[in-house]
Design a protein around this motif. Sequence first.
Motif, mmCIF file in Angstrom:
data_model
loop_
_atom_site.group_PDB
_atom_site.id
_atom_site.type_symbol
_atom_site.label_atom_id
_atom_site.label_comp_id
_atom_site.label_asym_id
_atom_site.label_seq_id
_atom_site.Cartn_x
_atom_site.Cartn_y
_atom_site.Cartn_z
ATOM 1 N N VAL A 102 34.952 41.882 40.390
ATOM 2 C CA VAL A 102 34.271 40.626 39.896
ATOM 3 C C VAL A 102 34.257 40.583 38.182
ATOM 4 O O VAL A 102 34.599 39.646 37.693
ATOM 5 C CB VAL A 102 33.140 40.195 40.625
ATOM 6 C CG1 VAL A 102 32.441 38.927 39.790
ATOM 7 C CG2 VAL A 102 33.383 39.781 41.997
ATOM 8 N N ALA A 103 33.820 41.740 37.928
ATOM 9 C CA ALA A 103 33.694 41.748 36.482
ATOM 10 C C ALA A 103 34.872 41.928 35.786
ATOM 11 O O ALA A 103 35.203 41.226 34.859
ATOM 12 C CB ALA A 103 32.942 43.109 35.918
ATOM 13 N N SER A 104 35.973 42.631 36.339
ATOM 14 C CA SER A 104 37.405 42.473 35.879
ATOM 15 C C SER A 104 37.985 41.129 35.614
ATOM 16 O O SER A 104 38.884 40.836 34.789
ATOM 17 C CB SER A 104 38.363 43.542 36.512
ATOM 18 O OG SER A 104 38.574 43.077 37.671
ATOM 19 N N ALA A 105 37.560 40.313 36.788
ATOM 20 C CA ALA A 105 38.264 38.967 36.738
ATOM 21 C C ALA A 105 37.500 38.186 35.840
ATOM 22 O O ALA A 105 38.155 37.237 35.097
ATOM 23 C CB ALA A 105 38.057 38.291 38.141
ATOM 24 N N VAL A 106 36.296 38.214 35.746
ATOM 25 C CA VAL A 106 35.481 37.195 34.867
ATOM 26 C C VAL A 106 35.653 37.689 33.466
ATOM 27 O O VAL A 106 35.832 36.621 32.437
ATOM 28 C CB VAL A 106 34.016 37.013 35.212
ATOM 29 C CG1 VAL A 106 33.109 36.622 34.291
ATOM 30 C CG2 VAL A 106 33.883 36.745 36.666
#
Lengths: 493, 158
Positions: A154-158
């Motif tokens: 999720v962090a990599s996407a956001v």
Amino acid sequence: MVENLALGFAVAFSLQNLAYCFAGVALGTLIGVLPGISPVVAIGMLFPLTFTLPPVASLIMLAGIYYGAQYGGSTTAILVNLPGETASAVTCIDGYQMARQGRAGPALAVAALSSFFAGCVGTLLIAFVGPPLGEWALQFGPWEYCALMLMGLVASAVLAHGDAVKGLAMVALGLLLGIVGTDVNSGWLRYTFDLPELSDGIGFTVIAVGLFAVAEMAINLESREPREVFTGRIPRLMPSRHDLGDSTWPTVRGTALGSLFGVLPGTGPALSSFAAYMLEKKLARDPERFGRGAIEGVAAPEAANNAAAQTGFIPTLTLGIPGSAVMVLMVGAMTMHGLAPGPQVIAEKPELFWGIVASMWIGNLMLVVLNLPLVGLWVRLLRVPYRWLFPSIVMFCCIGNYSVNNNPVDVYLCAALGALGYVLAKLECEPAPLLLGYVLGPLFEEHLRRAMLLARGDPSPFFTRPISLAFMLGTALVLFAMVWPVLRQRTSA
Amino acid sequence: MGTVPIFRNKDFLAGLIFLAFGWAAIAIADRDLPMGTMMRMGPGNFPVLLGAILGFFGIYLAARALGGPRKPRQRVVWEWRPGSCIVTSMLIFGFVLPRLGLVAALVAMFFVAALGGREFRFREVLALTAVMTTFAVGVFVLLLKLPFQVFPGRYLVW
């Protein structure tokens, strides 16, 4: 600790490994300097060269390629105003201005020296933080691994630049691509379309080279060649005492910031160099100098991105969970050599872990020793026109993919993924989250299944086990940070 | 001016692509793979979950593009030539290499790929092909000993 580092240096200082480290750094710089080739592409292209080497040597060489390419990226940022990768985009701002003012030499030297400093600190951090973290991770059950991977994805996407929703969709698509092939639990073939070549899954180089190298070339060819190469001679390489004084503290601050960002999954060098630049601008007494060739604007981001690049190895080597596209490539390399990255690596293969740690430091040292005197050569390489380069890159991509299984299907797949990657890139979808999803896909599913089986189909342990809960809260926080600006806009409008 | 036709809208097109992949993932898993139970997740369970997530994001993106203001920045301008030349050259390489050997595959690949560039100078491409092919044979076949056939014909296999 000391005997471990000694073991590492003993491994890294073997003549063979030194040679591979050197070869990696040299090749990495060579390729990183060539315009339009990012470190990910460089590693993806040279990846097949390392297949035949023993595991340690191969990882040492790949790490060397990475540093070299990253350093090459900052060289182009300073001399051509062309960032080799997002992480050096900030270096362009002041580095290129310095070059135009005839201070290209000091800019390059400061970039190299601050990177070296950050590299040393980063290496030490890995040596000190890695083993305890690995030991802690040995207590992780499938719930913790799932939650941690979820947070990283999720962090990599956001945090990737661009639309967060597209990032999340790319993660999901990557996870799907990752589970193509034979299901390890049940032996069922999934999404193989009756192609025997797909029963082992889509090859790792196929995805990396297709999405990054092929798609990037197609995009690069659309724009005119940005050719304002700084052609003047570089009069003086060494920075003055004044320059060094000015860049000392920014280097230290950049290193601290970068080390922190590097460990967090999904953030990586790009974000940290940007943050370091903003910090220096905030702290400066005369912020208007920034953008007009302030040496702090070169030192801090370069230190930050190198520190982050270095500490990015911490979650990769100790938890087996890569935080950035390049780390994904490293994990891919380890898997190809039959090593499952994770907490057990430090205990079971100390010579591998410590050998890599030591060779990182040596790689950084080689960069300074090798690159500063050779700047003139790199400058000449900058003038190679792109129309000679890209067919050669295509050649490396083809041969590389073909050689993995000695099968043309991999080349066809790579071409198809390149086409998909091009279309997605045109639609402003970042490829990095997809790659992360692809690598974590099988691992994520395995842990998820195990978690569900152990808890007899009950998902509640994800939220009742403390460490897992903490990762879940972290995920929620990241998602909230994404939704918050939208909500605030709605209510105020 | 100012408005973007919907089939030129980046968000809308991205949404359609994601939706298509999500739908295909669910349809294939539903046809071929057992779902299992919550406790024993079958091979189809996780893919369906992912397909649903992907489809949801796809619908969200497409709907947002349909409902929101059409900014000119959202307009996508395709340029097909570079990408299709590169992709075609790779397909040709894969097809020719097992049949006629490395040299023929590289010559075909270089010429087709170079057509994707901004300018195509025949002599330059010829020289580039010669240099890089020599390099490839030297490094990959002689040095790294990759099992490639170099020239066409049975007797010239290295």
